[in-house]
Scaffold this motif. Structure first.
Motif, PDB file in Angstrom:
ATOM      1  N   UNK A   1       0.846  -1.198   0.000  1.00  0.00           N
ATOM      2  CA  UNK A   1       0.000   0.000   0.000  1.00  0.00           C
ATOM      3  C   UNK A   1       0.876   1.241   0.000  1.00  0.00           C
ATOM      4  N   UNK A   2       0.675   2.114  -0.984  1.00  0.00           N
ATOM      5  CA  UNK A   2       1.427   3.368  -1.080  1.00  0.00           C
ATOM      6  C   UNK A   2       0.441   4.510  -1.309  1.00  0.00           C
ATOM      7  N   UNK A   3       0.591   5.570  -0.521  1.00  0.00           N
ATOM      8  CA  UNK A   3      -0.344   6.691  -0.541  1.00  0.00           C
ATOM      9  C   UNK A   3       0.403   7.999  -0.731  1.00  0.00           C
ATOM     10  N   UNK A   4      -0.237   8.925  -1.438  1.00  0.00           N
ATOM     11  CA  UNK A   4       0.260  10.297  -1.555  1.00  0.00           C
ATOM     12  C   UNK A   4      -0.780  11.208  -0.917  1.00  0.00           C
ATOM     13  N   UNK A   5      -0.413  11.834   0.188  1.00  0.00           N
ATOM     14  CA  UNK A   5      -1.337  12.642   0.978  1.00  0.00           C
ATOM     15  C   UNK A   5      -1.651  13.956   0.263  1.00  0.00           C
TER      16      UNK A   5
ATOM     17  N   UNK B   1       9.841  12.729   3.399  1.00  0.00           N
ATOM     18  CA  UNK B   1       8.747  13.652   3.126  1.00  0.00           C
ATOM     19  C   UNK B   1       7.463  13.151   3.776  1.00  0.00           C
ATOM     20  N   UNK B   2       6.683  14.046   4.382  1.00  0.00           N
ATOM     21  CA  UNK B   2       5.417  13.620   4.995  1.00  0.00           C
ATOM     22  C   UNK B   2       4.311  13.382   3.976  1.00  0.00           C
ATOM     23  N   UNK B   3       4.582  13.619   2.709  1.00  0.00           N
ATOM     24  CA  UNK B   3       3.549  13.487   1.675  1.00  0.00           C
ATOM     25  C   UNK B   3       3.311  12.027   1.313  1.00  0.00           C
ATOM     26  N   UNK B   4       4.324  11.190   1.457  1.00  0.00           N
ATOM     27  CA  UNK B   4       4.296   9.830   0.913  1.00  0.00           C
ATOM     28  C   UNK B   4       4.349   8.801   2.033  1.00  0.00           C
ATOM     29  N   UNK B   5       3.562   7.729   1.905  1.00  0.00           N
ATOM     30  CA  UNK B   5       3.546   6.644   2.889  1.00  0.00           C
ATOM     31  C   UNK B   5       3.552   5.302   2.166  1.00  0.00           C
ATOM     32  N   UNK B   6       4.129   4.310   2.846  1.00  0.00           N
ATOM     33  CA  UNK B   6       4.135   2.948   2.301  1.00  0.00           C
ATOM     34  C   UNK B   6       4.113   1.946   3.448  1.00  0.00           C
TER      35      UNK B   6
END
Length: 525
Positions: free
Chosen positions: A439-443, A465-470
């Motif tokens: 799962x990868x998200x761009x806030x 960066x706080x924009x991206x999560x995995x």
């Protein structure tokens, strides 16, 4: 050393002067990249990395490096007139920009395509030597330029990590999978609309070699005006082994039929990118056909995971299906489409950056709630990238997230298995048997989210960066939620959805899990 080369007898007149002129402004390397780009697999990726390294080396060498050292050009009175360039050089001499560009491109190509390293490296060495031979650089300029160019090539691995070309791991296939030396019982559906040639009205041309190598196989050719879905249904109903020739979208459709009928799948990769076939270790084009034929003759197959989705459309109807590579909501589907249009001209990584910039500028964010179940303790999830959000998934050992988290996202990516590298450009998988989702998200709520994401991708600082999560998950539920403006107008919330690079419309709710049954696929030992 410069004087010795200048006074030496002619070595390669007029070849070297013409070669050094051809390398002006990197034109020679753009041409080599074009030749590598018409191939597939490693060499196409190497061409993209080479151009990225070329641009970086040119900017560093002709900018700050020359301005710092400010060395003048050597005197050319000892250099024969036939060797000298037609124009005077007004820029500084140290380091050599031509040598830096040549070394950057050759080193970058060697990182991804070792087989092409020798000819490209030899050409780069000739270009570097030609700068001394024609009298425009001292040998130390060339050595320093080559070292700087090689360093720039290695720097590209920070934003474009090297991929492993080893086949992904799969489970052993069931014992009842038998060999088909002549193709008896194999029915192959050939999608003539797959591949780059289809854009220009050219057929794939794979039916003939399949018939030649597997004379007892039944081969069904499906043209642009034919019904591919019906052809796959008919083939699955009469086959002992279902075969398919096409790209990822065609293979996805065949995989659904193979799972429904309990059949092994033989893939002949003839699409443009062939992501699933590449992870299996199958080559592209005629090489991939030979790989699959060898696997059929050996009776060699593996069992791999397949992702499954169940969804609800905005009008309330339900739909479901499987995916072999990725499923996505938000702007990722458009990002893939833009990247694929550009990557043949720019290379994959530059095309990804341009596509990302376009999507983040033109695609609106979506409001959703997400529930993600974490793997149990003892499984092998990837190291999380970006900030940890405890509400999305509980600490290690928890089975489920307690409740859905309301999020505003630019895009969400779900991979069938854990993809590598861990940054924004997922490329390959090491395993196809771990029953986990990536799962990868761009806030979309972080200030200057789009600018910060593009900057992080370009500088290789995506982890910070706080924009991206995995993170890894075993089940993901995504539900579209109406924004304030949408609620006021009575709109039904929905989100764009795509699987394996094919846009499949909009969905109101999605449940994504690893499929219970594994797909049996032929590949060589």
């Amino acid at each position: 050393m410069f004087d010795a080369v200048a006074r030496a007898r002619p070595i390669a007149d007029p070849l070297l002067p013409r070669l050094t002129h051809a390398a002006d402004h990197g034109l020679l390397w753009w041409g080599v990249a074009g030749l590598l780009g018409v191939t597939r697999g490693r060499r196409r990726r190497a061409a993209g990395r080479g151009l990225l390294a070329l641009g970086l080396a040119s900017a560093v060498t002709n900018g700050p490096a020359k301005a710092i050292f400010r060395r003048g050009r050597p005197a050319t009175h000892a250099v024969p007139l036939v060797r000298r360039p037609r124009r005077d050089h007004s820029t500084f001499s140290f380091p050599s920009g031509h040598s830096a560009s040549a070394a950057a491109f050759a080193t970058a190509v060697a990182l991804d395509a070792p087989g092409a390293a020798v000819p490209v490296g030899a050409l780069a060495s000739l270009v570097a030597f030609s700068r001394v031979y024609v009298g425009v650089h001292y040998p130390s300029d060339v050595v320093a330029g080559a070292a700087l160019g090689a360093a720039c090539a290695f720097a590209t691995t920070k934003v474009l990590p090297r991929r492993s070309w080893a086949p992904a791991r799969g489970r052993p296939a069931p014992a009842e999978v038998s060999s088909l030396p002549e193709g008896d019982g194999l029915v192959v559906v050939v999608n003539e609309s797959s591949g780059a040639g289809a854009r220009f009205g050219q057929p794939s041309g794979v039916a003939a070699p399949i018939r030649s190598l597997l004379p007892l196989a039944k081969v069904i050719e499906v043209g642009p005006g034919d019904d591919l879905e019906a052809a796959l249904d008919d083939a699955a109903a009469s086959a002992r082994v279902l075969g398919v020739a096409g790209g990822d979208g065609t293979v996805n459709a065949a995989a659904e039929r193979a799972l429904a009928h309990g059949l092994p799948l033989a893939i002949f990769p003839t699409g443009t990118l062939n992501h699933f076939a590449a992870d299996l270790g199958l080559g592209a084009g005629i090489v991939g056909i030979a790989d699959t034929v060898r696997a059929l003759r050996e009776g060699s197959a593996v069992a791999v995971d397949v992702g499954r989705f169940d969804g609800t459309r905005p009008e309330g109807t339900s739909f479901d299906g499987v995916f072999l590579n990725t499923a996505s909501v938000g702007g990722y589907a458009h990002l893939v489409a833009v990247r694929e249009r550009l990557e043949k001209r720019l290379g994959k990584w530059p095309a990804m950056v341009v596509a990302l910039s376009w999507v983040l500028r033109n695609e609106p964010p979506i409001d959703v709630t997400i529930i993600a179940d974490e793997p149990l303790v003892g499984t092998r999830p990837p190291t999380p990238v970006g900030p940890t959000r405890p509400r999305l998934a509980r600490p290690a050992g928890a089975r489920r997230a307690a409740s859905g988290e309301r999020r505003r996202l630019w895009l969400a990516f779900v991979g069938n298995g854990i993809y590598h590298p861990p940054g924004f450009a997922p490329t390959y998988r090491e395993r196809l048997d771990e029953r986990m989702l990536d799962l990868r998200l761009v806030d979309g709520t972080v200030p200057l989210a789009r600018t910060r994401l593009v900057a992080a991708v370009l500088t290789g600082r995506l982890r910070r960066t706080p924009v991206y999560e995995q993170r890894a998950a075993t089940r993901i539920e995504i539900t579209a939620v109406a924004a304030a403006r949408g609620r006021a107008r009575g709109r039904v919330p929905s989100m764009p959805f795509a699987r394996d690079g094919e846009v499949t419309g909009r969905a109101r709710r999605l449940m994504i899990t690893p499929n219970g049954a594994r797909l049996v696929v032929f590949r060589p030992r």
